[in-house]
Design an enzyme around this catalytic site. Structure first.
Site, mmCIF file in Angstrom:
data_model
loop_
_atom_site.group_PDB
_atom_site.id
_atom_site.type_symbol
_atom_site.label_atom_id
_atom_site.label_comp_id
_atom_site.label_asym_id
_atom_site.label_seq_id
_atom_site.Cartn_x
_atom_site.Cartn_y
_atom_site.Cartn_z
ATOM 1 N N HIS A 119 0.814 -1.219 0.000
ATOM 2 C CA HIS A 119 0.000 0.000 0.000
ATOM 3 C C HIS A 119 0.848 1.269 0.000
ATOM 4 O O HIS A 119 1.910 1.338 0.597
ATOM 5 C CB HIS A 119 -0.946 -0.003 1.206
ATOM 6 C CG HIS A 119 -0.221 -0.058 2.529
ATOM 7 N ND1 HIS A 119 0.231 1.056 3.178
ATOM 8 C CD2 HIS A 119 0.114 -1.111 3.311
ATOM 9 C CE1 HIS A 119 0.806 0.712 4.311
ATOM 10 N NE2 HIS A 119 0.753 -0.606 4.417
ATOM 11 N N ASP A 120 0.368 2.258 -0.722
ATOM 12 C CA ASP A 120 0.925 3.608 -0.740
ATOM 13 C C ASP A 120 2.315 3.696 -1.368
ATOM 14 O O ASP A 120 3.004 4.696 -1.208
ATOM 15 C CB ASP A 120 0.969 4.214 0.666
ATOM 16 C CG ASP A 120 -0.394 4.257 1.326
ATOM 17 O OD1 ASP A 120 -1.258 5.019 0.861
ATOM 18 O OD2 ASP A 120 -0.613 3.497 2.304
ATOM 19 N N GLY A 137 4.812 -1.385 2.563
ATOM 20 C CA GLY A 137 4.057 -0.155 2.353
ATOM 21 C C GLY A 137 4.947 1.071 2.338
ATOM 22 O O GLY A 137 6.037 1.099 2.924
#
Length: 255
Positions: A119-120, A137
């Site tokens: 994520h991100d 992440g």
């Protein structure tokens, strides 16, 4: 163009010439641009945008909820540029509201089998993630990065443009631009000379980067002292990029 066994949500948008293979599932909020080919047994979940000429192979999972335990179902996104190749069993996760809310991937990247993008993450253009590369992440990759198979990058790390990691590298700090690293824990082993020459960097730029590398890694200087000398002696775009990739480090650079 869409196989009869595929399931495409009516709230997904696919350009007219997009191909979808058998038993693939495309959820609501997904946008797939022209010229893309989605193979069999693929899952694409939105909100997600796949750019033009995206190629996804079987069993990949694109745009799924992230694995962060803080994630509580917020509407986050995954955005890909054009001409990306996503091989078998790759997993690309959406962002979190704790960060930018979006995982961003540029264009012309190759994700080999079983690679994972958490994520991100922010990935530039023309990167290669070999088999089973894992990005935690919040990782940022510059343009033209090469990560050897089974490499893993710790969360919040930055990996500079045109840098390279050998296979099996465990990367827990930031990697400056143009540097080649390897090992567990990863250590720097000089400039990515082969990559720089293949991409047409001038002899002047490569020689200047070599001097900058020595200032950071070979002269016994602190990082701050090395950057001060680089600023005073060099003014090429490449040397400025090298210095800036060190300045923006939040975890400290590999040394």
């Amino acid at each position: 163009m869409i196989h009869p066994t595929a399931i495409v949500d009516p709230k997904a948008h696919l350009d007219e010439d997009v191909e979808v293979g058998p038993f693939t599932v495309i959820g609501p909020g997904v946008t797939i641009r022209r010229g893309s080919r989605i193979g069999p047994h693929v899952v694409v979940k939105g909100p997600c945008v796949l750019g033009e000429r995206t190629r996804i192979f079987q069993f990949a999972s694109v745009g799924e909820d992230c694995q962060d335990k803080k994630y509580a179902g917020e509407p986050t996104r995954l955005e890909l540029g054009d001409d990306n190749v996503i091989r078998e069993c790759v997993t690309l996760h959406r962002g979190t509201v704790q960060d930018r809310g979006v995982t961003t991937i540029g264009s012309r990247n190759l994700f080999m089998a079983y690679a994972h993008v958490g994520h991100d993450c922010v990935i530039g253009d023309d990167c290669i993630l070999a088999n089973q590369v894992t990005l935690a992440g919040h990782v940022k990759l510059g343009d033209s990065v090469v990560l050897g198979g089974l490499s893993a990058i710790h969360q919040f790390c930055h990996f500079g443009e045109h840098a390279m990691a050998g296979g099996g590298s465990i990367i827990t700090k930031d990697t400056p631009a143009y540097v080649i690293i390897n090992g567990n824990p990863a250590k720097p082993y000089g400039l990515n000379l082969v990559g720089l020459k293949r991409r047409g960097f001038s002899s002047e730029a490569i020689n200047a980067l070599g001097e900058c590398y020595k200032l950071v890694y070979r002269k016994g200087l602190t990082v701050e002292q090395a950057l001060s000398v680089i600023d005073s002696r060099f003014n090429l775009p490449e040397t400025r990029t090298f210095a800036e990739s060190i300045r923006v480090s939040t975890r400290g650079i590999l040394r």
